[in-house]
Design a protein around this motif. Structure first.
Motif, PDB file in Angstrom:
ATOM      1  N   MET A   1       0.749  -1.226  -0.081  1.00  0.00           N
ATOM      2  CA  MET A   1      -0.137   0.101  -0.108  1.00  0.00           C
ATOM      3  C   MET A   1       0.891   1.086  -0.135  1.00  0.00           C
ATOM      4  O   MET A   1       0.532   2.287  -0.703  1.00  0.00           O
ATOM      5  CB  MET A   1      -0.850  -0.128   1.449  1.00  0.00           C
ATOM      6  CG  MET A   1      -1.891  -1.103   1.180  1.00  0.00           C
ATOM      7  SD  MET A   1      -3.132  -1.322   2.685  1.00  0.00           S
ATOM      8  CE  MET A   1      -4.086   0.232   2.284  1.00  0.00           C
ATOM      9  N   ALA A   2       1.866   1.175   0.540  1.00  0.00           N
ATOM     10  CA  ALA A   2       2.807   2.423   0.849  1.00  0.00           C
ATOM     11  C   ALA A   2       3.444   2.679  -0.404  1.00  0.00           C
ATOM     12  O   ALA A   2       3.958   3.842  -0.937  1.00  0.00           O
ATOM     13  CB  ALA A   2       3.977   1.872   1.589  1.00  0.00           C
ATOM     14  N   ARG A   3       3.714   1.823  -1.611  1.00  0.00           N
ATOM     15  CA  ARG A   3       4.051   2.164  -2.817  1.00  0.00           C
ATOM     16  C   ARG A   3       3.059   3.040  -3.744  1.00  0.00           C
ATOM     17  O   ARG A   3       3.679   3.868  -4.682  1.00  0.00           O
ATOM     18  CB  ARG A   3       4.198   0.721  -3.681  1.00  0.00           C
ATOM     19  CG  ARG A   3       5.228  -0.020  -2.933  1.00  0.00           C
ATOM     20  CD  ARG A   3       5.762  -0.939  -4.325  1.00  0.00           C
ATOM     21  NE  ARG A   3       4.794  -1.517  -5.367  1.00  0.00           N
ATOM     22  CZ  ARG A   3       4.101  -2.659  -5.142  1.00  0.00           C
ATOM     23  NH1 ARG A   3       4.497  -3.620  -4.101  1.00  0.00           N
ATOM     24  NH2 ARG A   3       3.351  -2.930  -6.076  1.00  0.00           N
ATOM     25  N   ARG A   4       2.315   3.164  -3.449  1.00  0.00           N
ATOM     26  CA  ARG A   4       0.926   4.127  -3.994  1.00  0.00           C
ATOM     27  C   ARG A   4       0.900   4.081  -5.640  1.00  0.00           C
ATOM     28  O   ARG A   4       1.070   4.894  -6.490  1.00  0.00           O
ATOM     29  CB  ARG A   4       1.179   5.713  -4.164  1.00  0.00           C
ATOM     30  CG  ARG A   4       1.789   5.793  -2.559  1.00  0.00           C
ATOM     31  CD  ARG A   4       0.268   5.870  -1.722  1.00  0.00           C
ATOM     32  NE  ARG A   4       0.759   6.208  -0.091  1.00  0.00           N
ATOM     33  CZ  ARG A   4       0.470   7.587   0.551  1.00  0.00           C
ATOM     34  NH1 ARG A   4      -0.223   8.375  -0.147  1.00  0.00           N
ATOM     35  NH2 ARG A   4       0.611   7.792   1.732  1.00  0.00           N
ATOM     36  N   ALA A   5       1.063   2.789  -5.973  1.00  0.00           N
ATOM     37  CA  ALA A   5       1.130   2.057  -7.358  1.00  0.00           C
ATOM     38  C   ALA A   5      -0.239   1.430  -7.737  1.00  0.00           C
ATOM     39  O   ALA A   5      -0.062   0.718  -9.049  1.00  0.00           O
ATOM     40  CB  ALA A   5       2.184   1.326  -7.295  1.00  0.00           C
ATOM     41  N   ALA A   6      -1.195   2.030  -7.154  1.00  0.00           N
ATOM     42  CA  ALA A   6      -2.573   1.327  -7.934  1.00  0.00           C
ATOM     43  C   ALA A   6      -2.529  -0.152  -7.949  1.00  0.00           C
ATOM     44  O   ALA A   6      -2.915  -0.619  -8.879  1.00  0.00           O
ATOM     45  CB  ALA A   6      -3.085   1.986  -9.124  1.00  0.00           C
ATOM     46  N   VAL A   7      -2.178  -0.978  -7.243  1.00  0.00           N
ATOM     47  CA  VAL A   7      -1.926  -2.227  -7.110  1.00  0.00           C
ATOM     48  C   VAL A   7      -3.403  -2.791  -7.494  1.00  0.00           C
ATOM     49  O   VAL A   7      -4.339  -2.550  -6.821  1.00  0.00           O
ATOM     50  CB  VAL A   7      -1.479  -2.902  -5.841  1.00  0.00           C
ATOM     51  CG1 VAL A   7      -1.400  -4.527  -6.006  1.00  0.00           C
ATOM     52  CG2 VAL A   7       0.144  -2.422  -5.715  1.00  0.00           C
ATOM     53  N   THR A   8      -3.636  -3.844  -8.222  1.00  0.00           N
ATOM     54  CA  THR A   8      -4.879  -4.255  -8.631  1.00  0.00           C
ATOM     55  C   THR A   8      -5.203  -5.390  -7.884  1.00  0.00           C
ATOM     56  O   THR A   8      -4.484  -6.533  -7.745  1.00  0.00           O
ATOM     57  CB  THR A   8      -5.035  -4.635 -10.149  1.00  0.00           C
ATOM     58  OG1 THR A   8      -4.660  -3.786 -10.938  1.00  0.00           O
ATOM     59  CG2 THR A   8      -6.309  -5.462 -10.561  1.00  0.00           C
ATOM     60  N   LEU A   9      -6.349  -5.204  -7.028  1.00  0.00           N
ATOM     61  CA  LEU A   9      -6.835  -6.458  -6.343  1.00  0.00           C
ATOM     62  C   LEU A   9      -8.175  -7.169  -6.714  1.00  0.00           C
ATOM     63  O   LEU A   9      -9.226  -6.496  -6.669  1.00  0.00           O
ATOM     64  CB  LEU A   9      -6.982  -6.034  -4.892  1.00  0.00           C
ATOM     65  CG  LEU A   9      -5.948  -6.320  -3.802  1.00  0.00           C
ATOM     66  CD1 LEU A   9      -4.779  -5.483  -4.140  1.00  0.00           C
ATOM     67  CD2 LEU A   9      -6.267  -5.843  -2.286  1.00  0.00           C
TER      68      LEU A   9
END
Length: 279
Positions: A1-9
């Motif tokens: 979450m800290a990456r702010r990379a819009a990780v797709t879940l």
């Protein structure tokens, strides 16, 4: 979450969908409350599931895959005291994060009409209870507000800020209706943010790259697998009813081998061989 990379879940309503998500190489899974209501009970997402039913689904998924699970905990299934039990039960079942929301009970899908939210001070106490109840401080408390549809986007962002001050690790402003509203959310709030893209819902889908540029940490596609499976089920079973055979839709079906691979049958075969009497 800290990456702010819009990780797709992607969302999983059951362990089979979770297996597919893991097999495709996604980093994490969203355990969808709407999906559990739809697939396990055959009912809409209007607050009909119980904590026990959700915890059972989470435990089955956690036992099947190794990916972290962000779990839809609805309203916490009651007041602040209920929230304590909810957090403990879902953390014990295998959750890595919990999404809790500020709707009145019974809640509704975030993209339905007729929603309402509880008073801000009541939600703040529920967040504090969730933070206090977790045993592992790495368990992420994601506080969601549905106020945008009720009181407007400005008030929703104000409520989210209050959630941060109450101890939420991340916030989730549900159902913004434009790209401009989406962009305002991570620009206004310092903690990680969650976007929820519902196919056919109220929020536009600008794509992962643009959502990452906006600063979102997580992007949920909560029921893409469910919607795909529902459409395919109607098409395949409709052909079976019409034709009395699957010949015309054979290309829509996973093979027998693909199905067994999806549930790791080879691993269970190896266990059977290992513990066979006389082996």
């Amino acid at each position: 979450m800290a990456r702010r990379a819009a990780v797709t879940l992607p969302g999983a309503a059951n362990a089979m969908f979770a297996r597919v998500i893991e097999d495709l190489g996604f980093e994490a899974i969203y355990v969808t409350g709407a999906g559990i209501a739809n697939m396990s009970l055959g009912v809409p997402d209007i607050g009909l599931t119980t904590l026990t039913e959700v915890a059972e689904a989470v435990a089955a998924i956690s036992d099947t895959v190794s990916l972290p699970l962000l779990v839809d905990a609805d309203t916490g299934f009651g007041n602040a005291v209920n929230m304590v039990r909810t957090v403990r039960a879902l953390e014990r079942a295998g959750a890595a994060g919990l999404q809790i929301e500020d709707q009145v009970f019974p809640k509704k899908c975030g993209h339905f009409n007729g929603k309402d939210v509880i008073p801000l001070n009541e939600m703040v106490q529920k967040i504090k209870a969730a933070v206090d109840a977790r045993q592992d401080q790495n368990l992420q408390i994601v506080a969601r507000t549905d106020a945008a549809a009720v009181e407007g986007i400005d008030r929703a962002i104000e409520r989210a800020q209050a959630f941060v001050e109450a101890g939420a690790d991340a916030t989730f402003v549900e159902a913004p209706i434009s790209a401009e509203q989406l962009a305002r959310i991570p620009a206004s709030l310092a903690v990680p943010q969650v976007a929820n893209i519902v196919f056919g819902g109220r929020t536009p889908d600008p794509g992962r790259e643009k959502l990452a540029d906006m600063g979102f940490s997580i992007v949920l596609y909560a029921n893409a697998a469910l919607q795909a499976a529902l459409r395919a089920s109607y098409e395949v079973l409709g052909a079976l009813k019409r034709d009395g055979t699957l010949t015309a839709v054979a290309d829509r079906l996973a093979s027998f081998e693909e199905r067994q691979r999806a549930v790791a049958k080879d691993r269970w075969d190896a266990l059977e061989a290992r513990y066979r009497i006389g082996a």
